[in-house]
Enzyme design. Structure first.
Site, PDB file in Angstrom:
ATOM      1  CG  PHE A   1      -1.799  -1.349   1.263  1.00  0.00           C
ATOM      2  CD1 PHE A   1      -2.768  -1.210   0.342  1.00  0.00           C
ATOM      3  CD2 PHE A   1      -1.560  -1.915   2.255  1.00  0.00           C
ATOM      4  CE1 PHE A   1      -3.760  -3.375   0.434  1.00  0.00           C
ATOM      5  CE2 PHE A   1      -2.319  -3.521   2.956  1.00  0.00           C
ATOM      6  CZ  PHE A   1      -3.527  -3.415   1.429  1.00  0.00           C
ATOM      7  CG  ASP A   2       1.524   3.423  -3.078  1.00  0.00           C
ATOM      8  OD1 ASP A   2       2.850   2.727  -2.426  1.00  0.00           O
ATOM      9  OD2 ASP A   2       1.075   2.955  -3.859  1.00  0.00           O
ATOM     10  CB  VAL A   3      -3.002   5.578  -0.113  1.00  0.00           C
ATOM     11  CG1 VAL A   3      -3.683   6.962   0.656  1.00  0.00           C
ATOM     12  CG2 VAL A   3      -2.630   6.423  -0.886  1.00  0.00           C
TER      13      VAL A   3
END
Length: 330
Positions: free
Chosen positions: A52-54
């Site tokens: 994940f990035d967010v």
């Protein structure tokens, strides 16, 4: 009768929290795999975070309980930021505005910017001003507290009710004569209100007799966690109005996808690289699943318990879970 506000295309969430998408009921696709417990498994935690990035975080029951910061929350958020992760705090609590929430974060020692906070009061104000486009001369009747009022003011939306001291008293004989539909009140917005009264419900009920008056709820949570206990939530206050009128409110909080669309529109993130983190299955985890996010992570410091994840026939399950958020840093 005033100007008609057309019914929006946004989803309608029932008082019972039944899932909806695009205005029609949508089935929840629960994970076919049993949720994975990540506590005490650093290699699996690292692999999970790399997906994940967010990260979208619920607040009550995840970061804190009441006014008590949960262990290692600050260290966990610092770790995620150090890895370049984007963090957004998504809360159904409508009693505080984003500015007021920032003060609570600061008091608990959590660094945050106002733009990283997305609450149901703000979501409601954005919806009224930018989706409904409230016509000039029209106003909103508020059952709720200062958080809603501040966010409505930020969008230049006229309102009445709310924290007005005149609303706190009992019904008078004159009220039974003067209360009635008002063509200038074209929205009733219901949030958590610690000073709810028969008088407020009676006035809202009369406004909702006008079919042109929209019925909105900041969220439909039946309860909320604080001080290690559960107390009635905003959904418990809109439920009597739904029962009286036979109308369901449009919910602007989790799990409604109206809120997800607003968040996505503001932050422009890749859903497939986004994870929802929360403490309750029926709002937080459902929100992530219905929103088709890349993953969901539950913690056991709030409403839902471990046995809920494995209950036979459970329709909502997280991908993974922790005893508490701080377990991400060991």
């Amino acid at each position: 009768m005033g100007t008609v506000i057309p019914p929006p295309a946004a989803p309608v969430t029932a008082i019972a929290g039944e899932p909806t998408m695009g205005g029609t009921a949508a089935a929840i696709t629960a994970s076919k795999l049993a949720p994975v417990k990540l506590t005490g498994k650093p290699a699996e935690i690292e692999a999970f975070l790399d997906r994940f990035d967010v990260f979208l975080f619920d607040c009550d029951g995840v970061l804190w309980q009441g006014d008590k910061l949960l262990p290692k929350v600050v260290e966990t958020l610092d770790m995620l930021r150090s890895k370049g992760k984007q963090i957004v705090f998504v809360t159904n609590n409508s009693t505080k505005s984003r500015t007021e929430y920032k003060k609570k974060f600061a008091k608990l020692g959590i660094p945050v910017e106002v733009d990283e906070i997305f609450g149901s009061a703000y979501s409601s104000a954005i919806y009224i001003s930018r989706v409904l486009r409230l016509p000039a001369g029209h106003k909103v009747y508020v059952i709720g507290e200062s958080g809603i009022e501040e966010e409505l003011r930020s969008e230049s939306i006229p309102f009445l009710g709310g924290t007005d001291l005149d609303e706190l008293g009992p019904m008078t004989p004159a009220d039974y004569v003067t209360f009635g539909p008002d063509p200038s009140v074209t929205v009733v917005l219901c949030g958590l209100d610690h000073h709810i009264s028969y008088r407020k419900l009676a006035r809202a009920y009369q406004y909702l007799q006008n079919p042109e008056c929209m019925f909105l709820a900041t969220n439909v949570d039946s309860t909320f966690p604080t001080h290690g206990k559960l107390f009635p939530g905003a959904g418990s206050l809109s439920a009597p109005l739904a029962y009286m009128t036979g109308r369901r409110p449009i919910s602007l909080g989790k799990p409604s996808q109206a809120m997800m669309e607003a968040i996505e529109g503001k932050f422009r993130f890749d859903k497939g690289r986004t994870c929802m983190v929360g403490d309750r299955l029926d709002t937080d985890i459902r929100f992530g699943i219905e929103g088709r996010l890349g993953g969901t992570l539950a913690v056991l410091t709030g409403v839902s318990k471990e046995e809920d994840f494995f209950a036979e026939g459970a329709s909502v399950r997280p991908d993974a879970y922790l005893d508490m958020l701080g377990d991400l840093v060991g």
